[in-house]
Scaffold this motif. Structure first.
Motif, PDB file in Angstrom:
ATOM      1  N   ARG A  10     -13.217 -42.221  -9.421  1.00  0.00           N
ATOM      2  CA  ARG A  10     -13.157 -43.620  -8.960  1.00  0.00           C
ATOM      3  C   ARG A  10     -12.199 -44.433  -9.828  1.00  0.00           C
ATOM      4  O   ARG A  10     -11.398 -45.214  -9.321  1.00  0.00           O
ATOM      5  CB  ARG A  10     -14.554 -44.234  -8.969  1.00  0.00           C
ATOM      6  CG  ARG A  10     -15.440 -43.753  -7.842  1.00  0.00           C
ATOM      7  CD  ARG A  10     -16.731 -44.559  -7.755  1.00  0.00           C
ATOM      8  NE  ARG A  10     -17.552 -44.457  -8.960  1.00  0.00           N
ATOM      9  CZ  ARG A  10     -18.433 -43.483  -9.192  1.00  0.00           C
ATOM     10  NH1 ARG A  10     -18.615 -42.537  -8.296  1.00  0.00           N
ATOM     11  NH2 ARG A  10     -19.138 -43.463 -10.298  1.00  0.00           N
ATOM     12  N   ALA A  13      -8.590 -43.494  -9.108  1.00  0.00           N
ATOM     13  CA  ALA A  13      -8.178 -44.026  -7.799  1.00  0.00           C
ATOM     14  C   ALA A  13      -7.920 -45.525  -7.888  1.00  0.00           C
ATOM     15  O   ALA A  13      -6.934 -46.030  -7.326  1.00  0.00           O
ATOM     16  CB  ALA A  13      -9.241 -43.718  -6.749  1.00  0.00           C
ATOM     17  N   LYS A  14      -8.784 -46.258  -8.592  1.00  0.00           N
ATOM     18  CA  LYS A  14      -8.590 -47.706  -8.747  1.00  0.00           C
ATOM     19  C   LYS A  14      -7.295 -48.034  -9.468  1.00  0.00           C
ATOM     20  O   LYS A  14      -6.658 -49.028  -9.187  1.00  0.00           O
ATOM     21  CB  LYS A  14      -9.763 -48.320  -9.511  1.00  0.00           C
ATOM     22  CG  LYS A  14     -11.021 -48.463  -8.696  1.00  0.00           C
ATOM     23  CD  LYS A  14     -12.123 -49.074  -9.543  1.00  0.00           C
ATOM     24  CE  LYS A  14     -13.447 -49.022  -8.828  1.00  0.00           C
ATOM     25  NZ  LYS A  14     -14.548 -49.502  -9.686  1.00  0.00           N
ATOM     26  N   GLY A  16      -4.639 -46.325  -9.321  1.00  0.00           N
ATOM     27  CA  GLY A  16      -3.494 -45.841  -8.563  1.00  0.00           C
ATOM     28  C   GLY A  16      -3.090 -44.418  -8.874  1.00  0.00           C
ATOM     29  O   GLY A  16      -2.056 -43.946  -8.402  1.00  0.00           O
ATOM     30  N   ASP A  17      -3.876 -43.703  -9.670  1.00  0.00           N
ATOM     31  CA  ASP A  17      -3.569 -42.312  -9.999  1.00  0.00           C
ATOM     32  C   ASP A  17      -4.219 -41.414  -8.948  1.00  0.00           C
ATOM     33  O   ASP A  17      -5.167 -40.681  -9.220  1.00  0.00           O
ATOM     34  CB  ASP A  17      -4.064 -41.970 -11.398  1.00  0.00           C
ATOM     35  CG  ASP A  17      -3.581 -40.623 -11.904  1.00  0.00           C
ATOM     36  OD1 ASP A  17      -2.948 -39.882 -11.119  1.00  0.00           O
ATOM     37  OD2 ASP A  17      -3.858 -40.310 -13.075  1.00  0.00           O
ATOM     38  N   LEU A  18      -3.691 -41.492  -7.744  1.00  0.00           N
ATOM     39  CA  LEU A  18      -4.284 -40.757  -6.633  1.00  0.00           C
ATOM     40  C   LEU A  18      -4.145 -39.252  -6.788  1.00  0.00           C
ATOM     41  O   LEU A  18      -5.016 -38.499  -6.359  1.00  0.00           O
ATOM     42  CB  LEU A  18      -3.666 -41.221  -5.313  1.00  0.00           C
ATOM     43  CG  LEU A  18      -3.943 -42.692  -4.963  1.00  0.00           C
ATOM     44  CD1 LEU A  18      -3.263 -43.060  -3.654  1.00  0.00           C
ATOM     45  CD2 LEU A  18      -5.427 -42.954  -4.887  1.00  0.00           C
ATOM     46  N   GLU A  19      -3.072 -38.811  -7.415  1.00  0.00           N
ATOM     47  CA  GLU A  19      -2.864 -37.369  -7.586  1.00  0.00           C
ATOM     48  C   GLU A  19      -4.016 -36.743  -8.370  1.00  0.00           C
ATOM     49  O   GLU A  19      -4.632 -35.777  -7.928  1.00  0.00           O
ATOM     50  CB  GLU A  19      -1.540 -37.097  -8.295  1.00  0.00           C
ATOM     51  CG  GLU A  19      -1.296 -35.626  -8.549  1.00  0.00           C
ATOM     52  CD  GLU A  19      -0.053 -35.356  -9.378  1.00  0.00           C
ATOM     53  OE1 GLU A  19       0.160 -34.184  -9.705  1.00  0.00           O
ATOM     54  OE2 GLU A  19       0.684 -36.300  -9.709  1.00  0.00           O
ATOM     55  N   SER A  21      -6.941 -38.108  -9.040  1.00  0.00           N
ATOM     56  CA  SER A  21      -8.184 -38.378  -8.335  1.00  0.00           C
ATOM     57  C   SER A  21      -8.434 -37.323  -7.261  1.00  0.00           C
ATOM     58  O   SER A  21      -9.529 -36.772  -7.137  1.00  0.00           O
ATOM     59  CB  SER A  21      -8.128 -39.772  -7.708  1.00  0.00           C
ATOM     60  OG  SER A  21      -9.288 -40.038  -6.977  1.00  0.00           O
ATOM     61  N   GLU A  22      -7.409 -37.016  -6.489  1.00  0.00           N
ATOM     62  CA  GLU A  22      -7.541 -36.013  -5.433  1.00  0.00           C
ATOM     63  C   GLU A  22      -7.748 -34.611  -6.003  1.00  0.00           C
ATOM     64  O   GLU A  22      -8.531 -33.828  -5.470  1.00  0.00           O
ATOM     65  CB  GLU A  22      -6.319 -36.047  -4.524  1.00  0.00           C
ATOM     66  CG  GLU A  22      -6.251 -37.303  -3.674  1.00  0.00           C
ATOM     67  CD  GLU A  22      -4.938 -37.453  -2.923  1.00  0.00           C
ATOM     68  OE1 GLU A  22      -4.086 -36.539  -2.996  1.00  0.00           O
ATOM     69  OE2 GLU A  22      -4.766 -38.496  -2.270  1.00  0.00           O
ATOM     70  N   THR A  60      -6.028 -37.280 -16.931  1.00  0.00           N
ATOM     71  CA  THR A  60      -6.301 -38.594 -16.348  1.00  0.00           C
ATOM     72  C   THR A  60      -6.793 -39.563 -17.415  1.00  0.00           C
ATOM     73  O   THR A  60      -6.299 -40.688 -17.523  1.00  0.00           O
ATOM     74  CB  THR A  60      -7.341 -38.473 -15.214  1.00  0.00           C
ATOM     75  OG1 THR A  60      -6.853 -37.549 -14.240  1.00  0.00           O
ATOM     76  CG2 THR A  60      -7.587 -39.803 -14.549  1.00  0.00           C
TER      77      THR A  60
END
Length: 172
Positions: A10, A13-14, A16-19, A21-22, A60
């Motif tokens: 979470r 993702a908040k 902006g580190d979607l890579e 996070s996914e 992360t």
């Protein structure tokens, strides 16, 4: 463990580190699947998956801490992760990049020198070490690292060019 990873997903993702996070979400999904189907050699899969999750979580967390100005803590997470892995080469590049990014080139060199003794047949270690030595103007050391790299990867023309560059100031 799982709750902490969910929180990290979470947070990433908040920010902006979607890579990452996914990637963490995918690793959790694979762990859940392995548990549901009752994998025959769970210790092996669990260790590999746990290391994957640990690496992604460390990267992360390190990025988040560095962005917050907590450089020492950022690097400490990577160092601890590095020391816990059965294959530390999986996070070595991230750790050496963090050292370099924060002006700690001597630590990056020390890490790569240690790795060159334990994994002397790994070309990537020698190329990274040569580049760092070149940046630090330690040309004799750069030359030695490049020679090791060329021994392992003789078809790399760029390595020969770097070797010539390292030899120029001393006319060797």
């Amino acid at each position: 463990g799982r709750e902490a990873i969910h929180g990290l997903i979470r947070t990433a993702a908040k920010r902006g580190d979607l890579e990452h996070s996914e990637l963490l979400a995918q690793q959790l999904k694979e762990l859940d699947t392995a548990e549901r189907i009752g994998v025959t050699d769970r210790r092996h899969i669990d260790r590999d998956k746990a290391e994957d999750v640990l690496i992604i979580a460390a990267q992360t967390s390190s990025n988040l801490l560095a962005e917050s100005g907590l450089v020492a803590e950022s690097i400490q997470i990577l160092e601890r992760t590095y020391s816990q892995l059965s294959s530390p080469d999986r996070i070595r590049a991230h750790l050496t990049a963090a050292y370099r990014r924060h002006g700690l080139t001597s630590q990056a060199i020390a890490l790569l020198k240690k790795e060159s003794h334990t994994s002397p047949e790994t070309p990537k270690i020698w190329s990274e070490l040569a580049i760092l030595y070149m940046q630090e103007r330690q040309l004799q050391n750069a030359e030695e690292a490049l020679q090791q790299y060329i021994r392992l990867v003789p078809e790399n023309a760029q390595a020969y060019a770097l070797l010539a560059q390292a030899q120029l100031p001393t006319n060797r």
